[in-house]
Design a protein around this motif. Structure first.
Motif, short mmCIF file in Angstrom:
data_model
loop_
_atom_site.label_atom_id
_atom_site.label_comp_id
_atom_site.label_asym_id
_atom_site.label_seq_id
_atom_site.Cartn_x
_atom_site.Cartn_y
_atom_site.Cartn_z
N SER A 171 32.60 33.49 50.92
CA SER A 171 33.00 34.41 51.53
C SER A 171 34.44 35.02 51.39
O SER A 171 34.85 34.35 50.90
N TYR A 196 39.28 44.85 55.41
CA TYR A 196 37.52 44.19 54.82
C TYR A 196 37.41 42.36 55.39
O TYR A 196 38.25 42.13 54.62
N GLY A 198 34.57 40.17 54.19
CA GLY A 198 32.98 40.04 53.18
C GLY A 198 32.46 38.59 53.20
O GLY A 198 32.55 38.24 53.10
N GLY A 211 29.04 41.36 47.56
CA GLY A 211 29.90 41.58 48.04
C GLY A 211 29.40 42.49 49.90
O GLY A 211 28.91 44.21 49.48
N GLU A 213 30.86 43.89 53.40
CA GLU A 213 31.84 43.85 53.80
C GLU A 213 31.92 44.77 54.88
O GLU A 213 31.10 45.77 55.11
#
Length: 239
Positions: A171, A196, A198, A211, A213
């Motif tokens: 993450s 964000y 993600g 990713g 997000e």
């Protein structure tokens, strides 16, 4: 008659002498045989002793051979990819949606392209993270919908989070500032920004992890502002 008696006496004498002589001779012969047997036994014993092989001393067993350790496994690191065009530049492409509740899409959609740079300042170790945990990004894109038309330029960063913080998930946090250089009424806009959270996942595209997000985004033209909860998909690409 006297002569006859004399002959018998003489005969008896000779017989006695012969008996004595024969017994003596037999005894002597017996002694010689016994002596000869003893000599033969001694000779045989000596011959046996000489003929008997001398037992060689038993050599001790050789020491155990130490096991040879297996050869160390050679880990071959994959060569860094030169990229799609051999330039070796780290970039990313993002598609985003901003929920504003306006327009036919109830928001705005857009796309962004960014150049991703290594942490040339060394912020990662300063905040207790690894040396490559922080990246910087600069780019531009296009956002429209909900009355907004905007071409923003963008500058921000990416912070990779330790896997143990999120239960093993790959993450990260990302965010930055944007400024609309061309928008509604063909004019510039105002300062905006986004943030964000993600999670990276491998979709098997051969381009690395993708990713996914979720966050909050604000894009401002001179007259229209698009802001709200935002969803984004980001694909890193090496050029």
């Amino acid at each position: 008659m006297k002569r006859l008696v004399g002959l018998f006496v003489l005969l008896a004498f000779f017989v006695g002498v012969a008996g004595v002589y024969s017994s003596d001779a037999a005894a002597v012969a017996k002694k010689k045989v016994v002596a000869k047997k003893k000599v033969v036994k001694k000779v045989v014993k000596k011959a046996v002793k000489k003929a008997a092989p001398i037992a060689a001393p038993i050599a001790p067993p050789p020491p155990p051979v130490a096991p040879v350790p297996p050869p160390a496994k050679v880990v071959v690191k994959p060569a860094a990819s030169a990229g799609l065009f051999g330039m070796g530049l780290n970039t990313s492409l993002s598609g985003l949606y901003i929920s504003t509740g306006r327009g036919s899409l109830s928001g705005s959609i857009g796309g962004m392209g960014n150049l991703v740079l290594d942490d040339f300042i060394g912020l990662g170790p300063m905040v207790g993270l690894s040396a490559n945990a922080v990246k910087f990004k600069v780019g531009t894109g296009y956002v429209l919908g909900g009355g907004l038309k905007a071409v923003p330029v963008y500058g921000g960063g990416i912070i990779s989070l330790p896997a143990e913080w999120m239960g093993g998930l790959d993450s990260y946090l990302t965010g930055g500032l944007n400024y609309v250089v061309y928008g509604n009424d063909k004019t510039g806009g105002k300062l905006g920004g986004d943030v964000y959270f993600g999670i990276n996942a491998d979709l098997g595209l051969g381009l690395g992890k993708t990713g996914f997000e979720i966050g909050y985004n604000v894009v401002r033209s001179n007259t229209i502002t698009s802001k709200g909860i935002s969803l984004s998909v980001c694909q890193p690409i090496v050029l």
